[in-house]
Design a protein around this motif. Structure first.
Motif, PDB file in Angstrom:
ATOM      1  N   GLU A 244       0.809  -1.220   0.000  1.00 32.88           N
ATOM      2  CA  GLU A 244       0.000   0.000   0.000  1.00 32.88           C
ATOM      3  C   GLU A 244       0.841   1.269   0.000  1.00 32.88           C
ATOM      4  N   GLY A 245       2.171   1.113   0.103  1.00 36.12           N
ATOM      5  CA  GLY A 245       3.066   2.269   0.051  1.00 36.12           C
ATOM      6  C   GLY A 245       3.508   2.639  -1.350  1.00 36.12           C
ATOM      7  N   TRP A 246       2.981   1.940  -2.359  1.00 41.79           N
ATOM      8  CA  TRP A 246       3.375   2.190  -3.754  1.00 41.79           C
ATOM      9  C   TRP A 246       3.386   3.690  -4.063  1.00 41.79           C
ATOM     10  N   GLY A 247       4.461   4.123  -4.712  1.00 41.81           N
ATOM     11  CA  GLY A 247       4.577   5.534  -5.067  1.00 41.81           C
ATOM     12  C   GLY A 247       6.034   5.925  -5.159  1.00 41.81           C
ATOM     13  N   ALA A 248       6.268   7.191  -5.410  1.00 42.38           N
ATOM     14  CA  ALA A 248       7.633   7.726  -5.459  1.00 42.38           C
ATOM     15  C   ALA A 248       7.661   9.072  -4.764  1.00 42.38           C
ATOM     16  N   ASN A 311       8.774   3.137  -4.093  1.00 44.50           N
ATOM     17  CA  ASN A 311       8.158   1.874  -3.702  1.00 44.50           C
ATOM     18  C   ASN A 311       7.433   1.347  -4.933  1.00 44.50           C
ATOM     19  N   SER A 312       7.974   0.272  -5.508  1.00 40.06           N
ATOM     20  CA  SER A 312       7.501  -0.190  -6.812  1.00 40.06           C
ATOM     21  C   SER A 312       6.715  -1.497  -6.732  1.00 40.06           C
ATOM     22  N   SER A 313       6.007  -1.715  -5.627  1.00 38.00           N
ATOM     23  CA  SER A 313       5.202  -2.928  -5.466  1.00 38.00           C
ATOM     24  C   SER A 313       4.135  -3.009  -6.559  1.00 38.00           C
ATOM     25  N   ILE A 314       4.162  -4.064  -7.331  1.00 44.07           N
ATOM     26  CA  ILE A 314       3.149  -4.267  -8.364  1.00 44.07           C
ATOM     27  C   ILE A 314       1.819  -4.667  -7.743  1.00 44.07           C
ATOM     28  N   MET A 315       1.894  -5.454  -6.672  1.00 48.34           N
ATOM     29  CA  MET A 315       0.678  -5.933  -6.015  1.00 48.34           C
ATOM     30  C   MET A 315       0.090  -4.871  -5.083  1.00 48.34           C
TER      31      MET A 315
END
Length: 336
Positions: A244-248, A311-315
């Motif tokens: 859930e931290g996906w982003g830059a 944070n590059s989490s695809i899921m």
């Protein structure tokens, strides 16, 4: 007697714009067919000079899962492909597998699994152009003449009893003299000071940077890792782990940070942290979120002052592969 000779100007290191494609937490997910236009994670992902995968290659570290991931990574067009493990890749953590493998793999438990898994990544994956990184420093050279250094680590603070853990009061990234107050040093491969690291690849995030979980809105990133990132001031620090931290986020560092405590390290180290804006429709069309930090772009990265955190989490948090890869144009050293 003072010299009248003019001092030589400081030489700016030569660099070359390099394109990096960044993914994480793919958990054995294959690329969707190109016709699935609503999925950003689909064939063919954008071509890049370097592909970075920051761990959780699988759901639970079984050989057939690694095979699917190797096949997926092999299909991506990149000159150099770098991979680290994550907490779900339990058979790549030999120590963890010895104590917990039977509990987690049950009837599929094999005491030779860590050897087989490591061999798969060191041999089979290598033959397909994929380089598996153990914790520590690594140096690479591209055909363009770019030479850059990567610090890699699959470890993160203990999280739900999975692989590559360390206790929250343990510091495995900083030398003893640089540890935060109250921290116990377990360092084996310390992160070097600036300017020795160009790119940091860790599975876990640093404290209070793209590390907030949905339940309780708690920050679960590592303060010791943030301390190390402050010392290293890499151009790029990429990670995953917290879906859930996906982003830059573009972090600007303070000039001098005292060592402080785990709870104060963020305020003492980070001057500003600006989120990168995302257009979801554009990311889906282009199969990535594009960030241009090159010297010819609209906002070049300030070396030694800023770090792009990704944070590059695809899921997603519900393990749906709905989050886009990141495509970053960045200046990397080119000594030639």
């Amino acid at each position: 007697m003072a010299s009248n000779a003019a001092q030589s100007p400081v030489q700016t290191p030569k660099t070359k714009n390099t394109r990096l494609l960044i993914i994480s937490d793919t958990h054995s997910q294959k690329l969707f067919p190109s016709t699935h236009s609503h999925h950003a994670f689909r064939e063919p992902l954008p071509k890049a000079d370097v592909l970075l995968h920051t761990g959780d290659l699988t759901m639970i570290g079984k050989l057939h899962e690694y095979e699917k991931t190797i096949e997926m990574l092999a299909s991506i067009d990149a000159e150099l492909k770098l991979v680290i493990a994550g907490n779900h890749d339990i058979s790549l953590d030999e120590q963890f597998y010895k104590t917990d493998g039977k509990r987690m793999h049950r009837y599929d438990y094999d005491d030779m699994m860590p050897y087989k898994a490591k061999h798969m990544w060191k041999d089979q994956a290598k033959q397909k152009g994929i380089t598996y990184l153990e914790e520590g420093m690594h140096e690479f050279e591209l055909k363009s003449g770019v030479k850059f250094k990567v610090y890699a680590s699959p470890y993160q603070p203990e999280f739900c009893d999975w692989a590559f853990p360390y206790e929250h009061d343990e510091d495995r990234f900083n030398p003893t003299s640089e540890c935060l107050d109250g921290a116990k040093s377990i360092v084996q491969n310390p992160v070097p000071d600036f300017p020795e690291v160009d790119v940091m690849m860790t599975h876990g995030p640093p404290y209070r940077i793209l590390d907030q979980v949905v339940r309780g809105k708690e920050y679960v990133g590592c303060p010791h890792l943030l301390r190390a990132a402050y010392r290293a001031k890499p151009r790029l620090h990429c990670f995953g782990h917290i879906h859930e931290g996906w982003g830059a986020r573009r972090a600007t560092w303070k000039e001098k940070a005292p060592k402080g405590t785990p709870k104060s390290v963020y305020d003492e180290s980070v001057l500003t942290a600006e989120d990168v804006e995302v257009d979801p429709a554009k990311a889906s069309r282009e199969m990535a979120v594009y960030v241009d930090l090159s010297d010819s772009g609209p906002g070049p990265l300030k070396l030694g002052e800023e770090t792009l955190m990704v944070n590059s989490s695809i899921m997603s948090v519900s393990f749906k592969p709905v989050q886009a890869p990141w495509l970053v144009d960045l200046e990397l050293p080119c000594p030639g």
